[in-house]
Design a protein around this motif. Sequence first.
Motif, PDB file in Angstrom:
ATOM      1  N   THR A  53       0.865  -1.173   0.000  1.00 44.39           N
ATOM      2  CA  THR A  53       0.000   0.000   0.000  1.00 44.39           C
ATOM      3  C   THR A  53       0.904   1.226   0.000  1.00 44.39           C
ATOM      4  OG1 THR A  53      -1.757  -1.127   1.203  1.00 44.39           O
ATOM      5  CG2 THR A  53      -1.765   1.286   1.256  1.00 44.39           C
ATOM      6  N   ILE A  54       0.699   2.115  -0.948  1.00 43.15           N
ATOM      7  CA  ILE A  54       1.571   3.267  -1.096  1.00 43.15           C
ATOM      8  C   ILE A  54       0.768   4.552  -0.919  1.00 43.15           C
ATOM      9  CG2 ILE A  54       3.031   1.958  -2.678  1.00 43.15           C
ATOM     10  CD1 ILE A  54       1.920   3.710  -4.959  1.00 43.15           C
ATOM     11  N   GLY A  55       1.511   5.656  -0.714  1.00 44.15           N
ATOM     12  CA  GLY A  55       0.881   6.965  -0.614  1.00 44.15           C
ATOM     13  C   GLY A  55       0.599   7.540  -1.984  1.00 44.15           C
ATOM     14  N   THR A  56       0.251   8.804  -2.013  1.00 46.79           N
ATOM     15  CA  THR A  56      -0.158   9.447  -3.261  1.00 46.79           C
ATOM     16  C   THR A  56       0.959  10.238  -3.916  1.00 46.79           C
ATOM     17  OG1 THR A  56      -0.986  11.357  -2.023  1.00 46.79           O
ATOM     18  CG2 THR A  56      -2.547   9.584  -2.498  1.00 46.79           C
ATOM     19  N   GLY A  57       2.181  10.012  -3.498  1.00 45.09           N
ATOM     20  CA  GLY A  57       3.337  10.618  -4.142  1.00 45.09           C
ATOM     21  C   GLY A  57       4.486   9.639  -4.055  1.00 45.09           C
ATOM     22  N   ILE A  58       5.041   9.235  -5.179  1.00 47.18           N
ATOM     23  CA  ILE A  58       6.056   8.181  -5.182  1.00 47.18           C
ATOM     24  C   ILE A  58       6.979   8.363  -6.377  1.00 47.18           C
ATOM     25  CG2 ILE A  58       4.604   6.584  -6.491  1.00 47.18           C
ATOM     26  CD1 ILE A  58       5.787   4.311  -4.789  1.00 47.18           C
ATOM     27  N   TYR A  79      10.810   8.072 -12.176  1.00 48.14           N
ATOM     28  CA  TYR A  79       9.691   8.918 -12.596  1.00 48.14           C
ATOM     29  C   TYR A  79       8.802   9.181 -11.386  1.00 48.14           C
ATOM     30  CZ  TYR A  79       6.750  11.081 -16.157  1.00 48.14           C
ATOM     31  OH  TYR A  79       6.078  11.990 -16.944  1.00 48.14           O
ATOM     32  N   PHE A  80       8.601  10.456 -11.086  1.00 48.84           N
ATOM     33  CA  PHE A  80       7.751  10.856  -9.967  1.00 48.84           C
ATOM     34  C   PHE A  80       6.302  10.947 -10.430  1.00 48.84           C
ATOM     35  CE2 PHE A  80       5.633  14.556  -7.913  1.00 48.84           C
ATOM     36  CZ  PHE A  80       5.359  13.931  -6.701  1.00 48.84           C
ATOM     37  N   VAL A  81       5.421  10.316  -9.655  1.00 47.69           N
ATOM     38  CA  VAL A  81       3.995  10.351  -9.970  1.00 47.69           C
ATOM     39  C   VAL A  81       3.216  10.685  -8.707  1.00 47.69           C
ATOM     40  CG1 VAL A  81       2.032   9.082 -10.916  1.00 47.69           C
ATOM     41  CG2 VAL A  81       4.335   8.590 -11.749  1.00 47.69           C
TER      42      VAL A  81
END
Length: 794
Positions: free
Chosen positions: A200-205, A263-265
């Motif tokens: 589970t990841i956050g909204t900026g990676i 790549y930042f998303v």
Amino acid sequence: MLKLKYVVFVALLLSAVLIISSCGRKGSLNPNLKPTIEITSYGGVENSTMIDSTNSISFQQKIYWWAEDEDGVVDQFAYRILDENGNPLQDEDGLTIGVPGNTVVDDEGWVYHYQPGADGTIPLAETDARTIWTDEVYAIINFPANANGDSIPVTSIFEVKCKDNRDEECETPARKYYYASSRVPECNIGSSKGDINGATIGTGIVFTFNIQDEDQFVGNEPYYFKFRFEKQDKLGNVIPESEGGYNDSLWWDTKDQDKVGEYFVSLDDAGGTRPAMKLNTIENGVVKDSTYLYARAIDLAGIVSEVDTVAFVVKEGFYPSTLIYSGLKYAGKSTTNDIMVLGRNHYTTYNPVSRIIPSIFTSSGYQYSSPFWVNKNGDFTCFYSNDLKIYMHWGYNGEYEQNNPNLKGVEKVYDEQTSTQYFSAIKFFDLRLDGGPYNYPPLPGSEYNFTDPETGKEWLRVPIQEDIAKKTILAGLEPGVHRFEVRAVDLQNEPDQTPAEIEFEIIETIPAEEKEGILVLDDTPANDNFSPEALIDSLYSKMGFFADYPGRVDQLDRKELSETTWIDIHWSRDVFSPTDLQEYKTVIYHADYPNEKINFALEYDVMELYLQGGGNLILSGGANLDFELQTALINSSFPILQKYFGIDYEEEDAIVAFATKWVDIQLKRYFINAQPAIATFETLSILQPHFNDKVEYNVLTQDSTLSIAPVAYFPEEYLAENTEVLYRFGCKEAGDDPLSPSNAEYDYLSQQPVAVKNVTNIGNKCYIFGFPLSYMDTEDVSDMLMQIIAEIEE
């Protein structure tokens, strides 16, 4: 006439010289010779008919060339890559293109280079300061080795031309044919913070893409990556874009990234110019769908890998946990101190750690920084000086192993509430000092200050790449209480909801002449028989020794402080704080369990600053002054005994413990009082009745001599010249029985100092007693201490 003939002869001679000297010059009769060039590298063939379709070469070649000019110098070259028919390479839109590593070309395929002196920060494709000419004599070329991304050997032509110092090009460029191949690479997806498959990841990676390529001599170097997103429900059905999914036919690529493998998303698509993640559906804690990321690697030969896939859940609500490395806990997370303080009045005389720390060199040697002091209330303090510097250090939970900046860096970001890693990174740190944004001139507030829309607080927002992103030096602070606040901001642009803060007080030093009163430092372990706590406390108070003292008498208990307000930031050493001691004219330190541990050596830094500030010290102990104190001071090279008490501490016999072994305690009950060595003092008798029944009577030997066995004395040969003997060993009379000293023992012991005084060159008055004062007659000790206090306060 003769003169005229001479003039004509000279003119003819000059004309001949001019004609001869003009021979060989370029001009209409002597044209410039064009330079020639050849490719000297071993690889490649001279024409297409020589290509062996069964024997390809690696797609990456380092190609050298050589040029000559019979009447000039060749120093400019240009090269290009052509297809097997001699045409410039083109993309699907018919535009001329280069190859990886040489992508910027003109319409004829000649590779562009920066002009000498050009600004290299401007992309080559965007600058006018470019040219096809270079002075390099080789090029590394990544030849095409694919057909529509599939691995197929391809024939290409490398062509190079030159020009001489008269800007004339060679007649014929040199060229070779290359039949190149490359293996199919593999692609692997991850994140800058580790494996995200199933997470589970956050909204900026920051997604990471890696290539595995088995081409020899090339390594795992990608050209770029392309990727796309997809959302699936738990049954594996693809959720269309119209229902909250993704455009699964849209592939993004990393060509324009500074690092093509990253790549930042986030949730922001930057107006449709970047990919954006979408939240997954979570109802009552149950995940309803997942996000899939597909990626391919494109190698330098243009070959496209098979797809790699990872799946994860995108969730909002995470935010980082900020830490200040102060030794305090933040949001329940412990930290190790890495904040150091250095100034004229705040220092140590040695480096307490095995790493470089801030220090200065003075006339008396190096002075090293040390942590804040922790006062009796548990507050951070330090001494003021106009050169005071506070070396701050902060970070976030997960940055280091065990949140200890002296251990290995981990750089994982954990959610403050759940301690879950959510695979983000820290983007900024927001800083405040004393209720306002931190002022750091290289980052002017007009550009870097940020006002939180929810709290209205203004912060200095420091990008993570700046020098002060995680460290700064606070200087120029005035005396008083100060507060430093920090909060981390992650890739989601989410700040820590509970910023970390540290509060500390800068305290002005008190001159020696303004100090007053007595502070008793209790380092005596509580023992019902040898040192009953309530009784010892009362003796060192106005109910005991200081009944006649009109001034202030306070007490601090080392053990009590260590179990309550103390914070271990001084490497398990100092518990007391010099900021608590400095206001007192006299400090009395007692460790009156005569055969047990004394922690005085651990308080060296505290005592050093107190005494350097003009304080005075009385130390009461017993045999522990030898086997505990002196040994610890020798091991640590702390010169406090020599510097302030006039005792050569490095000499093994400078302090001698008497009757410390069990058998000696039983048999050598010789110390019966302290005999004054100066006229103004009276004999110090042993307390009777005594709280320690072994002092009055030894059951084993049935000896009823009132005596103290484990004491210490200070042989005079190891005392400084100005050290004054106050008391000598009051010895039991010699006798022939086994419980009495011999004549030789009596003569020797009776001369040994058991209490001495030293006045330092800066005026400190320091007294040390080799027997516990609490074991002696209360009135005798009180009279003596009043006399000493009077000396100190005169």
